[in-house]
Structures are given as structure tokens and as C-alpha cells.
Scaffold this motif. Structure first.
Motif, PDB file in Angstrom:
ATOM      1  N   ALA A   1      -3.082  -6.491  -1.457  1.00 62.18           N
ATOM      2  CA  ALA A   1      -1.663  -6.693  -1.158  1.00 62.18           C
ATOM      3  C   ALA A   1      -1.482  -7.564   0.085  1.00 62.18           C
ATOM      4  O   ALA A   1      -0.693  -8.525   0.077  1.00 62.18           O
ATOM      5  N   LEU A   2      -2.217  -7.242   1.150  1.00 61.98           N
ATOM      6  CA  LEU A   2      -2.055  -7.992   2.405  1.00 61.98           C
ATOM      7  C   LEU A   2      -2.462  -9.445   2.240  1.00 61.98           C
ATOM      8  O   LEU A   2      -1.741 -10.362   2.671  1.00 61.98           O
ATOM      9  N   THR A   3      -3.601  -9.674   1.621  1.00 61.18           N
ATOM     10  CA  THR A   3      -4.063 -11.043   1.392  1.00 61.18           C
ATOM     11  C   THR A   3      -3.076 -11.813   0.522  1.00 61.18           C
ATOM     12  O   THR A   3      -2.783 -12.989   0.778  1.00 61.18           O
ATOM     13  N   GLY A   4      -2.560 -11.148  -0.504  1.00 63.12           N
ATOM     14  CA  GLY A   4      -1.621 -11.801  -1.405  1.00 63.12           C
ATOM     15  C   GLY A   4      -0.349 -12.245  -0.721  1.00 63.12           C
ATOM     16  O   GLY A   4       0.125 -13.368  -0.932  1.00 63.12           O
ATOM     17  N   VAL A   5       0.225 -11.391   0.144  1.00 58.84           N
ATOM     18  CA  VAL A   5       1.496 -11.756   0.777  1.00 58.84           C
ATOM     19  C   VAL A   5       1.292 -12.817   1.854  1.00 58.84           C
ATOM     20  O   VAL A   5       2.148 -13.693   2.039  1.00 58.84           O
TER      21      VAL A   5
ATOM     22  N   ALA B   1       9.009  -5.434   2.755  1.00 64.59           N
ATOM     23  CA  ALA B   1       8.955  -4.833   1.411  1.00 64.59           C
ATOM     24  C   ALA B   1       9.617  -5.691   0.341  1.00 64.59           C
ATOM     25  O   ALA B   1       9.855  -5.212  -0.770  1.00 64.59           O
ATOM     26  N   TYR B   2       9.893  -6.965   0.652  1.00 61.92           N
ATOM     27  CA  TYR B   2      10.458  -7.878  -0.352  1.00 61.92           C
ATOM     28  C   TYR B   2       9.349  -8.758  -0.937  1.00 61.92           C
ATOM     29  O   TYR B   2       8.435  -9.179  -0.214  1.00 61.92           O
ATOM     30  N   PRO B   3       9.410  -9.080  -2.230  1.00 57.62           N
ATOM     31  CA  PRO B   3       8.417  -9.995  -2.810  1.00 57.62           C
ATOM     32  C   PRO B   3       8.606 -11.418  -2.287  1.00 57.62           C
ATOM     33  O   PRO B   3       9.688 -11.780  -1.814  1.00 57.62           O
ATOM     34  N   ILE B   4       7.550 -12.190  -2.364  1.00 54.50           N
ATOM     35  CA  ILE B   4       7.595 -13.598  -1.923  1.00 54.50           C
ATOM     36  C   ILE B   4       7.414 -14.483  -3.152  1.00 54.50           C
ATOM     37  O   ILE B   4       6.294 -14.685  -3.626  1.00 54.50           O
TER      38      ILE B   4
ATOM     39  N   ALA C   1       3.902  -6.734  -1.534  1.00 51.89           N
ATOM     40  CA  ALA C   1       3.189  -5.762  -0.701  1.00 51.89           C
ATOM     41  C   ALA C   1       2.913  -4.454  -1.418  1.00 51.89           C
ATOM     42  O   ALA C   1       2.141  -3.627  -0.920  1.00 51.89           O
ATOM     43  N   SER C   2       3.530  -4.244  -2.562  1.00 52.67           N
ATOM     44  CA  SER C   2       3.362  -2.970  -3.269  1.00 52.67           C
ATOM     45  C   SER C   2       2.277  -3.016  -4.337  1.00 52.67           C
ATOM     46  O   SER C   2       1.996  -2.000  -4.979  1.00 52.67           O
ATOM     47  N   VAL C   3       1.646  -4.167  -4.539  1.00 47.72           N
ATOM     48  CA  VAL C   3       0.612  -4.263  -5.569  1.00 47.72           C
ATOM     49  C   VAL C   3      -0.710  -3.711  -5.037  1.00 47.72           C
ATOM     50  O   VAL C   3      -0.864  -3.457  -3.841  1.00 47.72           O
ATOM     51  N   GLY C   4      -1.658  -3.521  -5.942  1.00 48.64           N
ATOM     52  CA  GLY C   4      -2.997  -3.105  -5.534  1.00 48.64           C
ATOM     53  C   GLY C   4      -3.175  -1.619  -5.348  1.00 48.64           C
ATOM     54  O   GLY C   4      -4.258  -1.176  -4.952  1.00 48.64           O
ATOM     55  N   VAL C   5      -2.134  -0.827  -5.629  1.00 47.28           N
ATOM     56  CA  VAL C   5      -2.249   0.622  -5.455  1.00 47.28           C
ATOM     57  C   VAL C   5      -3.288   1.170  -6.445  1.00 47.28           C
ATOM     58  O   VAL C   5      -3.222   0.892  -7.646  1.00 47.28           O
ATOM     59  N   ASN C   6      -4.236   1.898  -5.927  1.00 46.63           N
ATOM     60  CA  ASN C   6      -5.321   2.518  -6.708  1.00 46.63           C
ATOM     61  C   ASN C   6      -6.321   1.510  -7.285  1.00 46.63           C
ATOM     62  O   ASN C   6      -7.198   1.901  -8.067  1.00 46.63           O
TER      63      ASN C   6
END
Length: 332
Positions: free
Chosen positions: A74-78, A153-156, A254-259
Motif C-alpha cells: 500500500a505504501l509503495t503504491g501510493v 485515505a483517498y485514492p490517487i 492506502a487500503s489495498v494489500g490487507v492480508n
């Protein structure tokens, strides 16, 4: 080939026997399973998880664990997405005189941020002697929080085509199914990881550390230095996965990648990587990735409840660990 050799071959490659059984079973249960479109879909979907898995398996091999890859995705992606937005949507709105940032710079920046967390993980585990579970749980929470703070918490959205092509570019098609570059990147990472495992001093050192870290020290292996390398590699794999996920989805979130880290740990475990340390085969790990991918895809085709899918996945992980423990007990 006599019966003894056959038994030995089957024992060493039992995970692939399970894989073939699952393919045959799913082909029988669902007529669409063996279509080119579905097979390519499974490979594409599991490629990012696969890249994370060939990183996480090193941590397990060293008798450790890493719970941070999902948050690093998530962090790398944003970070990458924020620097690779189309010029009129990105930083130029706030800084009109800022030059357009090349896509490669955005990718390198994102990967660098994620990889630094791997260095931190390795240092904490190697020099402060914090258990790997606790150290990486802490950095997982930090990385996820930073991703949320960075984006509020907003998508880019509105990413440059150059970044999207990193994952979406079609290389060729099979019966109308598009094979994208993300599959090739996964294969490259698997080959590199396999080469490091079997052909380098680093790989042999990690086998030794996982088997017995004190014996490894006596043999002259720098345990701390190698642990930092292990967790840095794991974070690097997760960072590349984060870039690919942002490129594939066309947005940083930022919400992707959970689990995701749990899926990677599950695939490595099913593939025969021992949590007791010192046991891992890259071929088995690849089989583990494919088995869980087939399981997920097959249950979706059969319209099985997603909640029941999690039950099945959990049961498979438990069985894999029990099998590994029994095998180690027999060896002992």
C-alpha cells in the motif's frame, strides 16, 4: 526406475502431485477452468502474491516471519502513484514550476521507501533481538498508517500511461487471453530467488542460519548481516508488488494489500518452506502459489461462499504445518 526411486521421486515432488490432482479435479468440476482465458487470469491474479511469496519465504527459511509486506504494498503504491499522476492532476497543481517527474523516478522512489522498511526490519531483528513477529507487526502498523496519512485515505487516480504499462502492457495473447508483463516479472523474481537459494553463498548461509544460527556463527557466517539482507529482499519484493498493483489498478490506494502477507506466508508454507527453519525449495513454493491460486479460482467458478473459501484456505495451511512437523519429527 525401481520402486524405491519412484517413491523417493514422489516424496520429493509430492506438492506437484497435489497440484496435478487439483487441476484434474477442477477441470472435471468446471468446464471453464482449463480455458486459456481462465488460466491466464489465475496467473495474472497470483503474480503479485507470488512476488511477495518469493520474498517472504526467505524470512521463514531463516526461522523468522515478516508481517509487513501487505502494508508495504500500500505504501509503495501510493508513493509511486502520487509521483506518477498525469501532470495536470499531480504536484503541478500546488507547484506550477515543478518539472514533470519521469515514471522511472516515481517507481524508484516508491521502491526505495518500501525497501527502507526492510532494512529497518532486519536491523531490529538482528541487533535488538526483538522477535520477528513483533518487529514486523510494528512496522506493518507504521507503514499502513503512513500510507493513510500520506493520502488522507483517498485514492490517487489519473496515473500516467507509462506507469500503467508496467503491469498492463500485453506481450502476446493465447486464444484471446492477454498475457501481460506482470506474469513475466513474477517469473523473473522466482528465477532470481531460486538462483540465490541454490547458487550463491548468501542462500547457503540462510539455510545454515535457519537450521541452527549458533552453528552458523561457529562456521563464520555473519548472522546479523545476512538477516538484514533477508528482510531487505523481502521488502524489495513487496515494494515491486506495490508498484505493479498500482499500475495494474490504475490508482494508488492506502487500503489495498490487507492480508497479502498472510497469503504469501500461506503459499510458502503449503509449498514446503518449514517454519522450523532451514528447509525450502523454490519449485515447491511456486507449486504452493499455484495451488492456492487454483483453489481460490476454482471455488469462485463453483460459486462457493467467500467465507467458506477462507475456511478451506485456513484448513490447508494447518494441514501443511502439521505435515511439516510430522516430517521433521520423523527425521529427528
Amino acid at each position: 526406475m525401481n520402486s524405491t526411486k519412484v517413491k523417493k521421486f514422489v516424496s520429493q515432488n509430492s506438492i506437484w502431485v497435489v497440484f496435478l490432482f487439483m487441476v484434474i479435479l477442477m477441470a472435471f468440476l468446471s468446464p471453464t477452468f482449463l480455458t486459456a482465458k481462465n488460466i491466464v487470469s489465475v496467473l495474472t491474479t497470483e503474480s503479485i502474491t507470488g512476488i511477495l511469496t518469493v520474498g517472504v519465504m526467505w524470512c521463514i527459511l531463516s526461522k523468522g516471519i515478516d508481517l509487513s509486506p501487505g502494508a508495504l504494498v500500500a505504501l509503495t503504491g501510493v508513493v509511486t502513484a502520487s509521483l506518477a499522476q498525469k501532470f495536470e492532476y499531480g504536484a503541478s497543481r500546488l507547484f506550477p514550476n515543478l518539472p514533470d517527474i519521469p515514471v522511472i523516478v516515481a517507481i524508484l522512489a516508491g521502491v526505495a521507501v518500501g525497501t527502507l522498511f526492510g532494512v529497518l526490519n532486519g536491523w531490529l531483528i538482528a541487533y535488538t533481538k526483538i522477535p520477528a513477529f513483533i518487529a514486523t507487526l510494528g512496522t506493518q502498523l507504521i507503514a499502513r498508517a503512513l500510507a493513510l496519512l500520506y493520502t488522507n485515505a483517498y485514492p490517487i487516480p489519473e496515473l500516467k500511461p507509462g506507469l500503467k504499462n508496467v503491469a498492463q502492457r500485453e506481450l502476446f495473447s493465447i486464444n484471446g487471453a492477454s498475457v501481460t508483463v506482470v506474469i513475466v516479472i513474477f517469473i523473473v523474481f522466482a528465477v532470481i530467488s531460486g538462483f540465490m537459494l541454490t547458487q550463491t553463498r548468501f542462500g547457503k548461509s540462510i539455510y545454515a542460519i535457519g537450521g541452527n544460527d549458533q552453528a552458523a556463527r561457529v562456521a563464520g557466517i555473519n548472522v546479523e548481516k545476512n538477516l538484514i539482507k533477508v528482510y531487505t529482499w523481502c521488502a524489495f519484493c513487496a515494494s515491486v508488488g506495490g508498484v505493479l498493483l498500482a499500475a495494474r489498478s490504475g490508482a494508488g490506494n492506502a487500503s489495498v494489500g490487507v492480508n497479502y502477507e498472510l497469503d504469501a506466508i500461506a503459499a510458502a508454507t503449503v509449498g514446503g518452506t518449514s517454519h522450523s527453519g532451514g528447509v525450502c525449495r523454490i519449485s515447491g513454493v511456486i507449486a504452493g502459489i499455484l495451488i492456492l491460486g487454483i483453489l481460490k479460482n476454482g471455488m469462485m467458478l463453483l460459486k462457493i461462499s467467500p467465507y467458506l473459501q477462507q475456511v478451506c484456505k485456513g484448513a490447508i495451511i494447518i494441514l501443511a504445518v502439521v505435515f511439516d512437523m510430522r516430517k521433521n519429527a520423523k527425521k529427528a
